[in-house]
Design a protein around this motif. Structure first.
Motif, PDB file in Angstrom:
ATOM      1  N   ILE A 144     -45.015 -56.188  61.165  1.00 45.44           N
ATOM      2  CA  ILE A 144     -44.951 -57.149  62.132  1.00 45.44           C
ATOM      3  C   ILE A 144     -46.226 -56.925  63.061  1.00 45.44           C
ATOM      4  N   THR A 145     -46.772 -57.836  63.414  1.00 44.07           N
ATOM      5  CA  THR A 145     -48.412 -57.553  64.084  1.00 44.07           C
ATOM      6  C   THR A 145     -48.349 -58.386  65.371  1.00 44.07           C
ATOM      7  N   PRO A 146     -49.171 -57.677  66.240  1.00 47.42           N
ATOM      8  CA  PRO A 146     -49.438 -58.516  67.408  1.00 47.42           C
ATOM      9  C   PRO A 146     -50.805 -59.552  67.321  1.00 47.42           C
ATOM     10  N   TRP A 147     -50.861 -60.178  68.595  1.00 45.54           N
ATOM     11  CA  TRP A 147     -51.945 -61.316  68.809  1.00 45.54           C
ATOM     12  C   TRP A 147     -53.319 -60.392  68.988  1.00 45.54           C
ATOM     13  N   ASN A 148     -53.386 -59.374  69.649  1.00 44.47           N
ATOM     14  CA  ASN A 148     -54.641 -58.806  70.147  1.00 44.47           C
ATOM     15  C   ASN A 148     -55.528 -58.233  69.083  1.00 44.47           C
ATOM     16  N   PHE A 149     -55.098 -57.612  68.233  1.00 41.55           N
ATOM     17  CA  PHE A 149     -56.099 -57.405  66.950  1.00 41.55           C
ATOM     18  C   PHE A 149     -55.303 -58.043  65.875  1.00 41.55           C
ATOM     19  N   TRP A 170     -44.871 -59.985  55.650  1.00 40.06           N
ATOM     20  CA  TRP A 170     -45.617 -59.937  56.781  1.00 40.06           C
ATOM     21  C   TRP A 170     -45.359 -61.129  57.939  1.00 40.06           C
ATOM     22  N   LYS A 171     -44.991 -60.670  59.178  1.00 44.41           N
ATOM     23  CA  LYS A 171     -44.875 -61.590  60.171  1.00 44.41           C
ATOM     24  C   LYS A 171     -45.676 -61.516  61.324  1.00 44.41           C
ATOM     25  N   PRO A 172     -46.800 -62.394  61.477  1.00 46.96           N
ATOM     26  CA  PRO A 172     -47.851 -62.183  62.284  1.00 46.96           C
ATOM     27  C   PRO A 172     -47.244 -62.752  63.835  1.00 46.96           C
ATOM     28  N   PHE A 222     -44.361 -51.659  62.765  1.00 47.61           N
ATOM     29  CA  PHE A 222     -44.454 -52.762  63.915  1.00 47.61           C
ATOM     30  C   PHE A 222     -45.395 -52.231  65.003  1.00 47.61           C
ATOM     31  N   THR A 223     -46.554 -53.260  65.530  1.00 50.70           N
ATOM     32  CA  THR A 223     -47.247 -52.860  66.591  1.00 50.70           C
ATOM     33  C   THR A 223     -47.122 -54.106  67.697  1.00 50.70           C
ATOM     34  N   GLY A 224     -46.873 -53.614  68.860  1.00 50.47           N
ATOM     35  CA  GLY A 224     -46.613 -54.587  69.841  1.00 50.47           C
ATOM     36  C   GLY A 224     -46.133 -54.010  71.060  1.00 50.47           C
ATOM     37  N   SER A 225     -45.425 -54.430  71.864  1.00 47.98           N
ATOM     38  CA  SER A 225     -44.883 -54.068  73.334  1.00 47.98           C
ATOM     39  C   SER A 225     -43.866 -53.159  73.233  1.00 47.98           C
ATOM     40  N   LEU A 226     -43.767 -52.433  74.324  1.00 45.39           N
ATOM     41  CA  LEU A 226     -42.563 -51.428  74.453  1.00 45.39           C
ATOM     42  C   LEU A 226     -41.211 -51.954  74.176  1.00 45.39           C
ATOM     43  N   ASN A 227     -41.071 -53.176  74.986  1.00 42.59           N
ATOM     44  CA  ASN A 227     -39.846 -53.781  74.958  1.00 42.59           C
ATOM     45  C   ASN A 227     -39.526 -54.142  73.425  1.00 42.59           C
ATOM     46  N   SER A 228     -40.429 -54.876  72.642  1.00 41.12           N
ATOM     47  CA  SER A 228     -40.125 -55.238  71.368  1.00 41.12           C
ATOM     48  C   SER A 228     -39.881 -54.332  70.572  1.00 41.12           C
ATOM     49  N   GLY A 229     -40.553 -53.119  70.883  1.00 41.68           N
ATOM     50  CA  GLY A 229     -40.269 -51.917  69.923  1.00 41.68           C
ATOM     51  C   GLY A 229     -39.022 -51.507  69.938  1.00 41.68           C
ATOM     52  N   GLU A 246     -45.579 -48.743  66.936  1.00 46.61           N
ATOM     53  CA  GLU A 246     -46.804 -48.454  67.897  1.00 46.61           C
ATOM     54  C   GLU A 246     -47.068 -49.675  69.038  1.00 46.61           C
ATOM     55  N   MET A 247     -46.871 -48.969  70.147  1.00 45.61           N
ATOM     56  CA  MET A 247     -46.646 -49.966  71.277  1.00 45.61           C
ATOM     57  C   MET A 247     -47.736 -49.633  72.511  1.00 45.61           C
ATOM     58  N   GLY A 248     -47.452 -50.101  73.371  1.00 42.76           N
ATOM     59  CA  GLY A 248     -48.251 -50.233  74.549  1.00 42.76           C
ATOM     60  C   GLY A 248     -48.683 -48.920  75.259  1.00 42.76           C
ATOM     61  N   LYS A 279     -55.997 -54.589  75.125  1.00 44.32           N
ATOM     62  CA  LYS A 279     -56.152 -53.666  74.253  1.00 44.32           C
ATOM     63  C   LYS A 279     -55.068 -52.381  74.508  1.00 44.32           C
ATOM     64  N   CYS A 280     -54.238 -51.918  73.392  1.00 47.89           N
ATOM     65  CA  CYS A 280     -53.310 -50.901  73.571  1.00 47.89           C
ATOM     66  C   CYS A 280     -54.227 -49.851  74.015  1.00 47.89           C
ATOM     67  N   THR A 281     -55.405 -49.677  73.677  1.00 46.00           N
ATOM     68  CA  THR A 281     -56.389 -48.469  74.417  1.00 46.00           C
ATOM     69  C   THR A 281     -57.066 -48.626  75.575  1.00 46.00           C
ATOM     70  N   GLU A 378     -47.024 -49.763  84.691  1.00 52.40           N
ATOM     71  CA  GLU A 378     -46.753 -50.563  83.729  1.00 52.40           C
ATOM     72  C   GLU A 378     -48.085 -50.983  82.976  1.00 52.40           C
ATOM     73  N   GLU A 379     -47.879 -51.424  81.707  1.00 49.16           N
ATOM     74  CA  GLU A 379     -48.824 -51.952  81.026  1.00 49.16           C
ATOM     75  C   GLU A 379     -48.973 -53.336  81.322  1.00 49.16           C
ATOM     76  N   ILE A 380     -50.352 -53.894  81.836  1.00 49.72           N
ATOM     77  CA  ILE A 380     -50.501 -55.105  82.547  1.00 49.72           C
ATOM     78  C   ILE A 380     -51.213 -56.038  81.318  1.00 49.72           C
ATOM     79  N   PRO A 445     -56.527 -40.511  61.602  1.00 47.50           N
ATOM     80  CA  PRO A 445     -55.111 -40.965  62.098  1.00 47.50           C
ATOM     81  C   PRO A 445     -55.195 -41.657  63.473  1.00 47.50           C
ATOM     82  N   PHE A 446     -54.403 -42.710  63.665  1.00 42.27           N
ATOM     83  CA  PHE A 446     -54.452 -43.332  64.912  1.00 42.27           C
ATOM     84  C   PHE A 446     -53.051 -43.445  65.518  1.00 42.27           C
ATOM     85  N   GLY A 447     -52.627 -43.305  66.705  1.00 39.99           N
ATOM     86  CA  GLY A 447     -51.269 -43.136  67.234  1.00 39.99           C
ATOM     87  C   GLY A 447     -51.236 -42.492  68.509  1.00 39.99           C
TER      88      GLY A 447
END
Ligand code: NAD
Length: 479
Positions: A144-149, A170-172, A222-229, A246-248, A279-281, A378-380, A445-447
């Motif tokens: 499950i992937t987000p829109w930003n990347f 895969w669910k984009p 999953f990569t996306g927001s904390l709430n969805s995670g 992988e979240m915000g 970007k999450c980063t 909070e993540e904006i 590694p990334f995370g």
């Protein structure tokens, strides 16, 4: 024409469809995209299960060749596909092309990993017995992937999933289905058993939720927001499904009194505003030593106002639009909140008019921030950053770590001892020295830590922790 889902090796419609709109030009409809329903998902899940054994036993060279071919195709077509990505997501052309090229590199990297899968052997504590530790695929993996990347996150999950012998559903994100279809076309052209790779498009709360809650998957990444995670964890854990989230984040860049101000401004502009701050980063907190504060703020303000905001497909554009109306409104609410909390907005934050109607916003710089303000907690996820003044290095480090998140952090300094101390003591999964907080390699590694990540690391050889399971075999040769 409606773009379709890819299920069991075939392109199929869905019960519904959505329109994909260019955020740089709201009159530009990129296409219509089918939405998978429960029946579509069920077919995909069954096909994935049926095909997985065949894929795992497919032969290493064939798997290697398939991944290499996907990677090369992505790299060769990074110009064309990067343009589509920028049109759909809103990042400037150079970033769109770069993302597609990088996605190709994930596939070529994991192609090589197919041939590098070494196990371990040991003597048993019992004489005459050998021990072999093998890694085997997890089985059916939901991605499950987000829109930003939209293509890079997909690549860094799909490539290792396939390399280690799993089948994939895969669910984009519904905000970026066009590049998802293009990547699926490339994968669909390879000689994979039908059902090894499936694309199901649709909303997170609908088809995403059904996918994650299905007892037919073995793992979900999953990569996306904390709430969805959090929701995904709550849905998957009752089935004891393996999860990787992988979240915000709320990344801090610390600018030390021994910093080069040129480097500091470059890194802060890049980290805070490139990718429209989505970007999450992203460097959403700029923690600045009091001795250098005024000079840095002055230079940062000038650099921020000179950024060129515009249509993502114009070569001169440095900052594209934000992704949609909801994100634009959320950014504006945070701007209002920041002011009401007592931070001072020194530039940006306004909607920007361009020839086409789009979600353009001038990058915004707050100063006089306090780390307890909600804008700093909070993540904006927009082109908004805030300067927080620190008394000294120790104070700054405490501020960097005072957050529920922990993806990346950075220090700008010429002091080797402070850089070394920071590397050891920043409580984040990635640490940058004299570099932006955003921008990572694909072979390591990334995370993150704390609420930014849950489960094992992504990328590099570390990815195999998630995509494989370990088997310990004991053999007594003489009977
Ligand atoms: P999001 O959480 O809204 O959606 C991400 C994906 O999850 C989408 O495909 C969405 O449809 C799906 N989804 C949402 N709710 C779901 C549910 N209940 N069940 C199943 N699927 C669900 O995030 P977004 O707005 O697409 O992306 C932005 C977020 O992603 C930010 O928080 C950002 O920090 C994070 N992100 C993190 C990383 C990282 O590696 N840490 C990388 C990129 C983005």
């Amino acid at each position: 024409m409606t773009n379709k889902n890819f299920i069991a090796g075939r392109w199929c419609g869905g019960s519904d469809q959505i329109a994909d709109i260019n955020p740089s030009d709201l009159d530009d409809v990129i296409g219509n995209f089918a939405q998978a329903d429960a029946n579509d998902l069920d077919r995909a899940l069954d096909a994935a299960r049926d095909a997985q054994d065949e894929w795992a036993g497919f032969g290493l060279e064939k798997r290697y060749e398939a991944l290499l071919s996907i990677g090369r195709d992505l790299m060769d077509r990074s110009g064309e596909l990067g343009e589509l990505l920028s049109r759909e997501e809103g990042k400037p052309l150079a970033e769109g092309r770069g993302e597609v090229y990088r996605s190709g590199q994930f596939f070529t990297y994991y192609a090589a990993e197919v041939l590098r899968q070494m196990g371990e052997c040991a003597d048993s504590v019992r004489s005459g017995v050998d021990v072999e530790v093998r890694r085997e695929p997890m089985g059916v993996v939901a991605i499950i992937t987000p829109w930003n990347f939209p293509i890079a996150t997909a690549a860094w999950k799909i490539a290792p999933a396939l390399a280690y012998g799993n089948s994939v559903i895969w669910k984009p994100s519904n905000l970026t289905p066009a590049v998802a279809v293009k990547l699926s076309e490339i994968i669909g052209r390879q000689e994979l058993p039908a059902g090894v790779f499936n694309l199901v498009m649709g909303g997170g709360g609908t088809i995403g939720d059904l996918l994650v809650g299905s007892g037919k998957i073995d793992a979900v990444t999953f990569t996306g927001s904390l709430n969805s995670g959090r929701k995904i964890a709550a849905r998957a854990v009752p089935n004891l499904t393996k999860i990787q989230l992988e979240m915000g984040s709320k990344n801090a860049l610390y600018i030390d009194d021994e910093a080069s101000v040129d480097v500091a401004v470059d890194c802060a502009i890049n980290g805070a505003f490139f990718g429209t701050g989505q970007k999450c980063t992203a460097s959403s907190r700029l923690i600045v030593h009091q001795a250098i504060h005024d000079e840095f703020v002055d230079r940062m303000m000038h650099a921020t106002v000179s950024l060129r905001v515009g249509h993502a497909l114009e070569e001169r554009t440095q900052i594209g639009p934000v992704v949609d109306q909801a994100q634009l409104e959320q950014n504006e609410q945070y701007l209002k909140l920041g002011k009401s909390e007592g931070a001072k907005l020194v530039c940006g934050g306004d909607r920007v008019k361009r020839v086409t109607e789009g979600y353009f916003m001038a990058p915004a710089l707050f100063i006089r921030g306090d780390n307890d303000m909600r804008i700093n907690r909070e993540e904006i996820f927009g082109p908004i950053t805030c300067v927080i003044e620190a008394d000294d290095y120790d104070h700054a480090l405490a501020l960097v770590n005072d957050t529920e998140f922990g993806l990346t952090s950075g220090i700008i300094t010429r002091s080797l001892s402070k850089a070394a101390h920071f590397r050891r003591n920043a409580k984040t999964g990635c640490v940058m020295v004299n570099l932006p907080t955003a921008g990572t390699d694909y072979h390591v590694p990334f995370g993150g830590r704390k609420n930014s990540s849950y489960g094992s690391r992504e990328q590099g050889t570390y990815a195999r922790e998630f995509y494989t399971q370990v088997k310990t075999c004991y053999t007594r040769a003489e009977t």
